[in-house]
Design a protein around this motif. Structure first.
Motif, PDB file in Angstrom:
ATOM      1  N   ALA A  37     116.106  75.659  32.180  1.00  0.00           N
ATOM      2  CA  ALA A  37     116.989  74.938  33.103  1.00  0.00           C
ATOM      3  C   ALA A  37     116.247  74.010  34.063  1.00  0.00           C
ATOM      4  O   ALA A  37     116.874  73.407  34.934  1.00  0.00           O
ATOM      5  CB  ALA A  37     117.817  75.943  33.907  1.00  0.00           C
ATOM      6  N   CYS A  38     114.952  73.865  33.908  1.00  0.00           N
ATOM      7  CA  CYS A  38     114.176  73.048  34.845  1.00  0.00           C
ATOM      8  C   CYS A  38     114.766  71.641  34.953  1.00  0.00           C
ATOM      9  O   CYS A  38     114.913  70.943  33.951  1.00  0.00           O
ATOM     10  CB  CYS A  38     112.715  72.972  34.408  1.00  0.00           C
ATOM     11  N   PRO A  39     115.097  71.214  36.175  1.00  0.00           N
ATOM     12  CA  PRO A  39     115.706  69.897  36.355  1.00  0.00           C
ATOM     13  C   PRO A  39     114.691  68.752  36.427  1.00  0.00           C
ATOM     14  O   PRO A  39     115.081  67.592  36.547  1.00  0.00           O
ATOM     15  CB  PRO A  39     116.436  70.052  37.698  1.00  0.00           C
ATOM     16  N   PHE A  40     113.409  69.085  36.351  1.00  0.00           N
ATOM     17  CA  PHE A  40     112.357  68.073  36.421  1.00  0.00           C
ATOM     18  C   PHE A  40     111.691  67.931  35.052  1.00  0.00           C
ATOM     19  O   PHE A  40     111.733  68.864  34.240  1.00  0.00           O
ATOM     20  CB  PHE A  40     111.322  68.464  37.481  1.00  0.00           C
ATOM     21  N   PRO A  41     111.050  66.794  34.793  1.00  0.00           N
ATOM     22  CA  PRO A  41     110.403  66.579  33.488  1.00  0.00           C
ATOM     23  C   PRO A  41     109.084  67.343  33.385  1.00  0.00           C
ATOM     24  O   PRO A  41     108.000  66.769  33.459  1.00  0.00           O
ATOM     25  CB  PRO A  41     110.201  65.066  33.451  1.00  0.00           C
ATOM     26  N   ALA A  42     109.175  68.640  33.218  1.00  0.00           N
ATOM     27  CA  ALA A  42     107.996  69.520  33.256  1.00  0.00           C
ATOM     28  C   ALA A  42     106.917  69.102  32.271  1.00  0.00           C
ATOM     29  O   ALA A  42     105.727  69.185  32.586  1.00  0.00           O
ATOM     30  CB  ALA A  42     108.427  70.963  32.999  1.00  0.00           C
ATOM     31  N   ALA A  43     107.298  68.645  31.098  1.00  0.00           N
ATOM     32  CA  ALA A  43     106.311  68.293  30.072  1.00  0.00           C
ATOM     33  C   ALA A  43     105.425  67.123  30.493  1.00  0.00           C
ATOM     34  O   ALA A  43     104.302  66.995  30.016  1.00  0.00           O
ATOM     35  CB  ALA A  43     107.016  67.972  28.757  1.00  0.00           C
ATOM     36  N   SER A  44     105.904  66.302  31.402  1.00  0.00           N
ATOM     37  CA  SER A  44     105.116  65.141  31.818  1.00  0.00           C
ATOM     38  C   SER A  44     104.412  65.347  33.161  1.00  0.00           C
ATOM     39  O   SER A  44     103.800  64.419  33.682  1.00  0.00           O
ATOM     40  CB  SER A  44     106.013  63.893  31.884  1.00  0.00           C
ATOM     41  N   LEU A  45     104.492  66.552  33.710  1.00  0.00           N
ATOM     42  CA  LEU A  45     103.875  66.835  35.005  1.00  0.00           C
ATOM     43  C   LEU A  45     102.706  67.805  34.845  1.00  0.00           C
ATOM     44  O   LEU A  45     102.652  68.572  33.895  1.00  0.00           O
ATOM     45  CB  LEU A  45     104.910  67.459  35.951  1.00  0.00           C
ATOM     46  N   GLU A  46     101.809  67.771  35.817  1.00  0.00           N
ATOM     47  CA  GLU A  46     100.744  68.766  35.880  1.00  0.00           C
ATOM     48  C   GLU A  46     101.347  70.055  36.452  1.00  0.00           C
ATOM     49  O   GLU A  46     102.266  70.012  37.264  1.00  0.00           O
ATOM     50  CB  GLU A  46      99.627  68.301  36.806  1.00  0.00           C
ATOM     51  N   GLY A  47     100.799  71.192  36.043  1.00  0.00           N
ATOM     52  CA  GLY A  47     101.309  72.481  36.507  1.00  0.00           C
ATOM     53  C   GLY A  47     101.325  72.620  38.012  1.00  0.00           C
ATOM     54  O   GLY A  47     102.209  73.257  38.583  1.00  0.00           O
ATOM     55  N   LYS A  48     100.368  71.990  38.702  1.00  0.00           N
ATOM     56  CA  LYS A  48     100.305  72.091  40.157  1.00  0.00           C
ATOM     57  C   LYS A  48     101.383  71.257  40.857  1.00  0.00           C
ATOM     58  O   LYS A  48     101.620  71.417  42.044  1.00  0.00           O
ATOM     59  CB  LYS A  48      98.931  71.674  40.667  1.00  0.00           C
ATOM     60  N   GLN A  49     102.070  70.401  40.116  1.00  0.00           N
ATOM     61  CA  GLN A  49     103.098  69.553  40.705  1.00  0.00           C
ATOM     62  C   GLN A  49     104.487  70.183  40.688  1.00  0.00           C
ATOM     63  O   GLN A  49     105.393  69.690  41.346  1.00  0.00           O
ATOM     64  CB  GLN A  49     103.162  68.209  39.964  1.00  0.00           C
ATOM     65  N   LEU A  50     104.638  71.237  39.935  1.00  0.00           N
ATOM     66  CA  LEU A  50     105.952  71.850  39.776  1.00  0.00           C
ATOM     67  C   LEU A  50     105.838  73.349  40.016  1.00  0.00           C
ATOM     68  O   LEU A  50     104.946  74.006  39.470  1.00  0.00           O
ATOM     69  CB  LEU A  50     106.477  71.576  38.358  1.00  0.00           C
ATOM     70  N   HIS A  51     106.713  73.860  40.849  1.00  0.00           N
ATOM     71  CA  HIS A  51     106.689  75.278  41.223  1.00  0.00           C
ATOM     72  C   HIS A  51     108.101  75.834  41.169  1.00  0.00           C
ATOM     73  O   HIS A  51     109.080  75.107  41.325  1.00  0.00           O
ATOM     74  CB  HIS A  51     106.142  75.447  42.650  1.00  0.00           C
ATOM     75  N   VAL A  52     108.167  77.143  40.977  1.00  0.00           N
ATOM     76  CA  VAL A  52     109.444  77.847  41.045  1.00  0.00           C
ATOM     77  C   VAL A  52     109.288  78.948  42.083  1.00  0.00           C
ATOM     78  O   VAL A  52     108.327  79.719  42.050  1.00  0.00           O
ATOM     79  CB  VAL A  52     109.844  78.458  39.686  1.00  0.00           C
TER      80      VAL A  52
END
Length: 186
Positions: A94-109
């Motif tokens: 359900a991630c609303p952000f483009p996780a595949a195009s981001l670095e892991g440090k840019q996206l958090h839950v």
């Protein structure tokens, strides 16, 4: 009851900063979880991520039992959130952000101990923190921080005690979110 795979997310252990560090070595955590009757126990990193299988209890009961066992073993309280594989996978999907195009440090839950509603975060003006953004799920909050969590003003605003009153909240970067889904799905 059928055996299910779970992840235990321990809050605020083995991290530095201005508070006293609560040390919970993963080598001691694994046998502690096994001693509670759970199987296939594995840990990930040193920051309080464990996976296990169990055929008894629900998420809240499992979290309470693990929290009590940790306090008995280590002498200090540790808040714990337990979530099953299906929930963890639904958060990933359900991630609303483009996780595949981001670095892991840019996206958090941030995982919460119970359901959250938008009214809890209504005082936060999203425009004031752009390009940082957050989106709410049911028991989770997705946080996009292009410059990383350590520089995020939005993360500081979201972590204010008044916003999280009555909740256990613990955050994981996207790499850990993905890894926990993999570990509980095997």
């Amino acid at each position: 009851m059928a055996t299910k795979a779970y992840a235990a997310l321990l809050r605020a252990i083995n991290v530095g900063g201005s508070v006293r560090v609560k040390k919970v070595p993963m080598a001691r955590l694994r046998p502690l979880i096994e001693g509670l009757g759970h199987g296939d126990v594995r840990t990930y990193l040193q920051s309080g991520n464990a996976t296990f299988t169990s055929d008894h209890g629900d998420e809240e009961t499992l979290a309470a039992e693990l929290s009590a066992a940790i306090e008995k073993e280590f002498g200090f309280p540790v808040e714990v959130i337990v979530r099953d594989h299906a929930y963890l996978k639904s958060v990933l999907d359900a991630c609303p952000f483009p996780a595949a195009s981001l670095e892991g440090k840019q996206l958090h839950v941030t995982y919460f101990s119970e359901c959250i509603g938008p009214e809890r975060f209504a005082a936060i003006d999203p425009a004031a923190f752009a390009p940082e953004e957050f989106r709410l799920g049911e028991r989770e909050l997705y946080l996009y921080v292009p410059d990383g969590l350590g520089r995020s003003k939005l993360a500081v605003a979201l972590a204010r005690p008044a916003l999280n009153k009555g909740l256990i909240a613990t955050s994981r970067n996207w790499n850990t979110v993905v890894k926990l889904v993999e570990m509980t799905g095997a």
